[in-house]
Design a protein around this motif. Structure first.
Motif, PDB file in Angstrom:
ATOM      1  N   ALA A   1      -4.526  -7.312  -0.922  1.00  0.00           N
ATOM      2  CA  ALA A   1      -5.486  -6.298  -1.379  1.00  0.00           C
ATOM      3  C   ALA A   1      -6.152  -5.613  -0.194  1.00  0.00           C
ATOM      4  O   ALA A   1      -6.319  -4.383  -0.176  1.00  0.00           O
ATOM      5  CB  ALA A   1      -6.529  -6.951  -2.274  1.00  0.00           C
ATOM      6  N   MET A   2      -6.508  -6.396   0.819  1.00  0.00           N
ATOM      7  CA  MET A   2      -7.129  -5.821   2.007  1.00  0.00           C
ATOM      8  C   MET A   2      -6.131  -4.975   2.791  1.00  0.00           C
ATOM      9  O   MET A   2      -6.488  -3.940   3.369  1.00  0.00           O
ATOM     10  CB  MET A   2      -7.701  -6.925   2.888  1.00  0.00           C
ATOM     11  N   TYR A   3      -4.865  -5.394   2.797  1.00  0.00           N
ATOM     12  CA  TYR A   3      -3.845  -4.616   3.494  1.00  0.00           C
ATOM     13  C   TYR A   3      -3.646  -3.261   2.818  1.00  0.00           C
ATOM     14  O   TYR A   3      -3.389  -2.258   3.503  1.00  0.00           O
ATOM     15  CB  TYR A   3      -2.523  -5.378   3.538  1.00  0.00           C
ATOM     16  N   ASP A   4      -3.757  -3.222   1.493  1.00  0.00           N
ATOM     17  CA  ASP A   4      -3.658  -1.944   0.788  1.00  0.00           C
ATOM     18  C   ASP A   4      -4.736  -0.985   1.268  1.00  0.00           C
ATOM     19  O   ASP A   4      -4.494   0.222   1.445  1.00  0.00           O
ATOM     20  CB  ASP A   4      -3.785  -2.162  -0.725  1.00  0.00           C
ATOM     21  N   GLU A   5      -5.937  -1.524   1.493  1.00  0.00           N
ATOM     22  CA  GLU A   5      -7.031  -0.710   2.018  1.00  0.00           C
ATOM     23  C   GLU A   5      -6.697  -0.205   3.419  1.00  0.00           C
ATOM     24  O   GLU A   5      -6.916   0.970   3.750  1.00  0.00           O
ATOM     25  CB  GLU A   5      -8.319  -1.544   2.053  1.00  0.00           C
ATOM     26  N   PHE A   6      -6.146  -1.097   4.233  1.00  0.00           N
ATOM     27  CA  PHE A   6      -5.727  -0.691   5.577  1.00  0.00           C
ATOM     28  C   PHE A   6      -4.655   0.389   5.504  1.00  0.00           C
ATOM     29  O   PHE A   6      -4.707   1.382   6.242  1.00  0.00           O
ATOM     30  CB  PHE A   6      -5.182  -1.896   6.342  1.00  0.00           C
ATOM     31  N   ASP A   7      -3.685   0.199   4.624  1.00  0.00           N
ATOM     32  CA  ASP A   7      -2.552   1.123   4.532  1.00  0.00           C
ATOM     33  C   ASP A   7      -3.019   2.531   4.159  1.00  0.00           C
ATOM     34  O   ASP A   7      -2.501   3.523   4.686  1.00  0.00           O
ATOM     35  CB  ASP A   7      -1.549   0.598   3.503  1.00  0.00           C
ATOM     36  N   ARG A   8      -3.988   2.608   3.266  1.00  0.00           N
ATOM     37  CA  ARG A   8      -4.520   3.925   2.887  1.00  0.00           C
ATOM     38  C   ARG A   8      -5.167   4.608   4.096  1.00  0.00           C
ATOM     39  O   ARG A   8      -4.968   5.806   4.328  1.00  0.00           O
ATOM     40  CB  ARG A   8      -5.521   3.781   1.738  1.00  0.00           C
ATOM     41  N   ALA A   9      -5.938   3.838   4.856  1.00  0.00           N
ATOM     42  CA  ALA A   9      -6.585   4.415   6.043  1.00  0.00           C
ATOM     43  C   ALA A   9      -5.549   4.806   7.094  1.00  0.00           C
ATOM     44  O   ALA A   9      -5.672   5.853   7.741  1.00  0.00           O
ATOM     45  CB  ALA A   9      -7.582   3.409   6.624  1.00  0.00           C
ATOM     46  N   TYR A  10      -4.529   3.980   7.253  1.00  0.00           N
ATOM     47  CA  TYR A  10      -3.485   4.257   8.237  1.00  0.00           C
ATOM     48  C   TYR A  10      -2.729   5.539   7.875  1.00  0.00           C
ATOM     49  O   TYR A  10      -2.482   6.394   8.736  1.00  0.00           O
ATOM     50  CB  TYR A  10      -2.526   3.080   8.324  1.00  0.00           C
ATOM     51  N   ASN A  11      -2.347   5.664   6.605  1.00  0.00           N
ATOM     52  CA  ASN A  11      -1.603   6.845   6.170  1.00  0.00           C
ATOM     53  C   ASN A  11      -2.447   8.116   6.285  1.00  0.00           C
ATOM     54  O   ASN A  11      -1.914   9.208   6.491  1.00  0.00           O
ATOM     55  CB  ASN A  11      -1.118   6.669   4.737  1.00  0.00           C
ATOM     56  N   ALA A  12      -3.768   7.941   6.163  1.00  0.00           N
ATOM     57  CA  ALA A  12      -4.665   9.087   6.324  1.00  0.00           C
ATOM     58  C   ALA A  12      -4.997   9.348   7.790  1.00  0.00           C
ATOM     59  O   ALA A  12      -5.744  10.276   8.101  1.00  0.00           O
ATOM     60  CB  ALA A  12      -5.958   8.837   5.540  1.00  0.00           C
ATOM     61  N   GLN A  13      -4.442   8.510   8.689  1.00  0.00           N
ATOM     62  CA  GLN A  13      -4.693   8.628  10.129  1.00  0.00           C
ATOM     63  C   GLN A  13      -6.181   8.496  10.463  1.00  0.00           C
ATOM     64  O   GLN A  13      -6.659   9.099  11.434  1.00  0.00           O
ATOM     65  CB  GLN A  13      -4.152   9.960  10.666  1.00  0.00           C
ATOM     66  N   ASP A  14      -6.875   7.705   9.651  1.00  0.00           N
ATOM     67  CA  ASP A  14      -8.295   7.454   9.889  1.00  0.00           C
ATOM     68  C   ASP A  14      -8.397   6.203  10.763  1.00  0.00           C
ATOM     69  O   ASP A  14      -8.388   5.070  10.262  1.00  0.00           O
ATOM     70  CB  ASP A  14      -9.030   7.246   8.558  1.00  0.00           C
ATOM     71  N   LEU A  15      -8.507   6.410  12.069  1.00  0.00           N
ATOM     72  CA  LEU A  15      -8.460   5.294  13.007  1.00  0.00           C
ATOM     73  C   LEU A  15      -9.612   4.317  12.811  1.00  0.00           C
ATOM     74  O   LEU A  15      -9.415   3.099  12.855  1.00  0.00           O
ATOM     75  CB  LEU A  15      -8.449   5.816  14.446  1.00  0.00           C
TER      76      LEU A  15
ATOM     77  N   THR B   1      -1.796 -14.879   7.836  1.00  0.00           N
ATOM     78  CA  THR B   1      -0.873 -14.161   6.961  1.00  0.00           C
ATOM     79  C   THR B   1      -0.074 -13.118   7.742  1.00  0.00           C
ATOM     80  O   THR B   1      -0.505 -12.647   8.800  1.00  0.00           O
ATOM     81  CB  THR B   1      -1.633 -13.447   5.827  1.00  0.00           C
ATOM     82  N   ALA B   2       1.056 -12.748   7.184  1.00  0.00           N
ATOM     83  CA  ALA B   2       1.875 -11.704   7.809  1.00  0.00           C
ATOM     84  C   ALA B   2       1.166 -10.355   7.771  1.00  0.00           C
ATOM     85  O   ALA B   2       1.403  -9.502   8.639  1.00  0.00           O
ATOM     86  CB  ALA B   2       3.221 -11.605   7.091  1.00  0.00           C
ATOM     87  N   TYR B   3       0.281 -10.166   6.781  1.00  0.00           N
ATOM     88  CA  TYR B   3      -0.423  -8.885   6.675  1.00  0.00           C
ATOM     89  C   TYR B   3      -1.270  -8.609   7.910  1.00  0.00           C
ATOM     90  O   TYR B   3      -1.372  -7.463   8.358  1.00  0.00           O
ATOM     91  CB  TYR B   3      -1.318  -8.877   5.427  1.00  0.00           C
ATOM     92  N   ALA B   4      -1.899  -9.632   8.465  1.00  0.00           N
ATOM     93  CA  ALA B   4      -2.733  -9.441   9.651  1.00  0.00           C
ATOM     94  C   ALA B   4      -1.891  -8.982  10.838  1.00  0.00           C
ATOM     95  O   ALA B   4      -2.291  -8.087  11.594  1.00  0.00           O
ATOM     96  CB  ALA B   4      -3.468 -10.734   9.986  1.00  0.00           C
TER      97      ALA B   4
END
Length: 222
Positions: free
Chosen positions: A57-71, A88-91
């Motif tokens: 769930a936290m990785y999904d949050e990261f992925d959204r920020a990453y795709n938006a290029q929000d560093l 975890t592998a997500y980290a």
């Protein structure tokens, strides 16, 4: 007849009592240990599943920020994953990705720190070795050649052997050790499949050192 059966039953009961008196405590302890181990195993599996679900769930949050290029948001989410779900592998995945974004945003120092974390704490060997390979590249760019060498020495996955040699060649070439660099590039080229596009890059590096690209035979002689 009934009396005979009663005597047999009594004898069996006495034998059972004697057996339990001798072995009862041991059997109880063994059963307790087995049940405790089973409960611990079940609890560990549940904990792992729970951790993985929360990390996802936290990785999904990261992925959204990453795709938006929000560093800023991506780095914060990756940091939370490292702090709370380091195993975890997500980290590790988030670390590798946010380091790339940091480099794109010209934050090389931040990228080095993140890659160093993945290299040390990544959940699986391949993640750690990818991080080391990228970290070594940044160390070479910064002319920290001794550090880069140590980082490359720590890479143990055989599938990265050719890329490690290529990185070593880069470090040696920047130190004007042309013969040693040539040997490393040749080792890298030998370890790459002929279908891999990266061969062209290594061949180009060798060409700058006076080594012509090998001519591939594509058909039988007429």
């Amino acid at each position: 007849m009934a009396s005979h059966l009663d005597l047999e039953e009594q004898e069996q009961l006495d034998q059972l009592k004697a057996f339990w008196k001798r072995w009862g405590n041991l059997i109880t302890w063994v059963l307790t240990a087995v049940l405790a181990a089973f409960a611990a195993w079940q609890g560990w599996n549940w904990y792992q599943r729970d951790q993985a679900a929360k990390a996802a769930a936290m990785y999904d949050e990261f992925d959204r920020a990453y795709n938006a290029q929000d560093l800023d948001k991506a780095a914060a989410a990756a940091g939370d994953l490292q702090a709370r779900y380091a195993g975890t592998a997500y980290a590790a995945q988030a670390g590798l990705q946010v380091a790339k974004l940091q480099l794109d945003k010209e934050k090389a120092d931040d990228a080095r720190k993140v890659l160093a974390w993945v290299a040390e704490h990544g959940s699986e060997g391949p993640y750690r070795d990818i991080a080391r390979l990228r970290l070594a590249g940044l160390q070479i760019d910064a002319k920290a050649f001794d550090e880069a060498g140590k980082t490359l020495d720590a890479i143990k996955s055989p599938e990265f052997t050719a890329l490690v040699a290529d990185r070593r060649g880069d470090a040696l070439l920047l130190q004007d050790k042309r013969d040693a660099a040539k040997a490393e590039y040749q080792k890298a080229l030998a370890g790459l499949e002929k279908t891999q596009d990266y061969r062209r890059i290594v061949e180009a590096k060798l060409a700058t050192l006076g080594v012509p690209a090998a001519v591939e035979t594509t058909g039988a002689a007429q």
